[in-house]
Enzyme design. Structure first.
Site, mmCIF file in Angstrom:
data_model
loop_
_atom_site.group_PDB
_atom_site.id
_atom_site.type_symbol
_atom_site.label_atom_id
_atom_site.label_comp_id
_atom_site.label_asym_id
_atom_site.label_seq_id
_atom_site.Cartn_x
_atom_site.Cartn_y
_atom_site.Cartn_z
ATOM 1 N N PRO A 539 0.773 -1.191 0.071
ATOM 2 C CA PRO A 539 0.071 -0.209 -0.220
ATOM 3 C C PRO A 539 1.057 1.160 -0.191
ATOM 4 C CG PRO A 539 0.335 -0.496 2.774
ATOM 5 C CD PRO A 539 1.298 -1.675 1.493
ATOM 6 N N CYS A 540 1.903 1.907 -1.047
ATOM 7 C CA CYS A 540 2.515 2.876 -0.173
ATOM 8 C C CYS A 540 3.353 3.137 -2.190
ATOM 9 C CB CYS A 540 3.885 2.392 0.419
ATOM 10 S SG CYS A 540 4.622 3.869 0.448
ATOM 11 N N ASN A 541 3.303 4.150 -2.605
ATOM 12 C CA ASN A 541 3.535 5.128 -3.724
ATOM 13 C C ASN A 541 5.050 4.570 -3.777
ATOM 14 O OD1 ASN A 541 4.376 7.152 -2.155
ATOM 15 N ND2 ASN A 541 2.793 8.757 -2.976
ATOM 16 N N ASN A 542 6.004 4.423 -2.580
ATOM 17 C CA ASN A 542 7.188 4.180 -2.857
ATOM 18 C C ASN A 542 8.134 2.954 -3.480
ATOM 19 O OD1 ASN A 542 8.488 6.210 -0.065
ATOM 20 N ND2 ASN A 542 7.456 4.837 0.852
#
Length: 582
Positions: A539-542
């Site tokens: 769940p992360c745009n990293n």
């Protein structure tokens, strides 16, 4: 399925959100900007000129809320009347956002009365500069201006530079995606990077700053992999096959460790930074990812990779099958669609909308023409529409997708995200971070004959319940769902869905993934008889190729939750074997 709602997963990360939504959100939560410099920079990035920003800040004071500044700027634009120092023509094009010096030059060249020639000159100048405005080209199969695939495929670097990208951007894209990827996909990769490079600055949710979400974990050393080559994205991106294509693969050799139950299914954005997919695969039993672009299944693109140990033969599509074109999926907009806008597919659903300033500029550009717009204007309008998934809502009027349209395109039931304390901005963020239900259901369809009496599911980073909706639409009974999701609003959406669809099983929601300790997992498995499916995603745009500010791959604060997924899966699989032996 995102736990961190700001995550795009990808490529499909975000930059701007609609000014109306921004104002609404700001007024409700009253975020006071503490630094006028930061406010100034933020407003500049939203497309406003520095002199207009300075005037609005001076009028409202340096400690005013950002929403008040935007209100004031909007009034300037909407009430732009001729003054003693500027002509009506200059003010007209200033309101469209063009540079005053360029406007004056165009007026001198074409004459103040020739509005269309002035507009064409300004639009052509904008196109030539290629704007450094966080662009997304689109996954559309048409391009009135230039089809990226028509460039020289033998020299992709040169072609990308000719398209306006820097050599560094082009080189990095080729290195990450491989030489066998089309120019269109390379351009899409670069543009997705541009569109989200500052997403974190624009989408800091107070909930996301809670200590419970700051799960930091050191990057683990990859397990030895039989395949040391970089994983390249396929073209076309259809995985082992999609319903509307002739090519199908019905058998694959899974590593021995991955063949034992339970089944697991992990999703992440396809265009992740170099090395991410290799690490993901190495931590999930060296299973090669299945890359699928949802544009082959529905009317919107969504490039994703899936690592799973599911069977791949006898997949089937849920009915009714999703519509494959914009016009079929959104029939109510067909009568307003101009013939020169030949888009048939939408871009990936982002977690933000185009600003009101963007749609206003389009309207003013079109209204400058009494008849058919010029080719330059058409190119400008279509480029903007593709960047932001804008649809036609009237003559010369475009608008972002509304909540119900977005739900439909992603395969969710109507009003799935309406209510539950969700604002329009909340809905868009949660939908943009979710599964594309039709795609996931196609993969999960193989489970129906395997679990005729129902299935026990551990759903990690559940978001708004895309996996649960997919199973429901497949008519696979859910005996038990243990859903882990930190967003209270998202948990409310899933709980509402569970009740409204009259599910007979048990839904148990857990807020923080760190509460899912080994002892807790064992206790849950003994209580419910084990888990048949562990489903989730980062769940992360990293992890997204689009995040160029703090794109730290699997070392990011939220993307490190991938390792939580692996930890939990290992415990579930180990406990399953112990339960079977006993």
């Amino acid at each position: 399925m995102a736990q961190d709602d700001s995550a795009e997963w990808n490529t499909d990360d975000d930059l701007y959100f609609e000014i109306d939504n921004f104002q609404s959100s700001s007024k409700s939560s009253s975020p006071v900007v503490t630094s006028s410099d930061h406010m100034f920079a933020t407003l500049l990035d939203m497309g406003f000129s520095d002199d207009v920003i300075a005037r609005a800040i001076q009028e409202n004071g340096p400690n005013a809320e950002t929403s008040a500044i935007i209100d004031t700027i909007s009034k300037y634009s909407m009430n732009c009347e001729p003054s003693s120092s500027k002509s009506k023509t200059i003010n007209h094009f200033l309101a469209m956002g063009f540079d005053e010096e360029k406007i004056i030059k165009a007026i001198h060249k074409h004459g103040e009365e020739n509005m269309e020639e002035i507009a064409n000159a300004l639009l052509s100048s904008e196109a030539d500069m290629k704007e450094e405005d966080n662009i997304d080209w689109s996954d559309s199969d048409d391009d009135d201006e230039k089809d990226p695939d028509s460039f020289d495929s033998c020299n992709p670097l040169s072609s990308l530079v000719k398209m306006g990208f820097s050599e560094l951007e082009a080189s990095l894209a080729i290195e990450r995606c491989g030489d066998n990827v089309s120019i269109a996909d390379l351009a899409d990769f670069i543009c997705a990077s541009q569109i989200a490079r500052e997403s974190d600055e624009f989408h800091t949710d107070p909930e996301e700053q809670k200590p419970t979400q700051n799960i930091k974990k050191k990057r683990k050393e990859p397990r030895p992999s039989a395949n040391d080559q970089l994983i390249c994205l396929p073209n076309p991106m259809i995985g082992f096959g999609v319903p509307n294509e002739a090519m199908f693969i019905t058998h694959r050799d899974l590593p021995a460790l991955a063949r034992a139950p339970p089944y697991f299914y992990y999703e992440n954005v396809a265009c992740a930074p170099k090395g991410v997919w290799e690490t993901i695969s190495s931590h999930l039993y060296d299973i090669a990812p299945e890359f699928v672009d949802s544009k082959y299944i529905c009317a919107a693109a969504r490039k994703r990779g899936y690592v799973h140990n599911l069977p791949i033969s006898n997949r089937y599509q849920i009915q009714p099958a999703p519509k494959l074109t914009i016009q079929e999926a959104l029939p109510h907009i067909g009568i307003r669609w101009p013939t020169w806008d030949t888009r048939t597919k939408l871009n990936c659903i982002l977690t933000v909308h185009a600003s009101a300033q963007t749609t206003k500029r389009i309207r003013l550009a079109l209204e400058a023409h009494t008849g058919e717009p010029s080719e330059a204007t058409k190119r400008y309008v279509i480029e903007q529409c593709r960047r932001w998934n804008l649809v036609w809502v009237g003559k010369n009027k475009v608008a972002p997708l509304d909540g119900e349209e977005t739900e439909s395109l992603l395969g969710f039931p109507k009003y799935h995200t309406r209510g539950g304390g969700m604002s329009n901005t909340d809905r868009l963020k949660s939908l943009g971070n979710s599964f594309q239900v039709d795609t996931v259901a196609y993969h999960l369809s193989v489970l129906k004959p395997l679990f005729p009496d129902g299935i026990n599911v551990l759903s990690l980073f559940t978001g708004i319940g895309g996996g649960e909706v997919a199973l429901h639409r497949l008519q696979i009974p859910m005996k038990t769902v243990v859903a882990v999701e930190i967003s209270k609003k998202n948990r409310t959406i899933l709980k509402d869905f569970w009740g409204q669809t009259n599910q007979k099983g048990v839904l148990e929601e857990i807020e923080d993934v760190r509460d899912l300790t080994k002892d807790k997992i064992v206790e849950l498995m003994k209580r419910f008889g084990g888990f048949d499916l562990v489903i989730g995603g980062s769940p992360c745009n990293n992890l997204a190729g689009g995040n160029r500010v703090n794109r730290s791959g699997l070392e990011g604060e939220q993307s490190s939750l991938f390792f939580e997924y692996c930890r939990i899966l290992d415990v579930v699989r180990e406990t399953t074997m112990q339960m079977r032996r006993s």
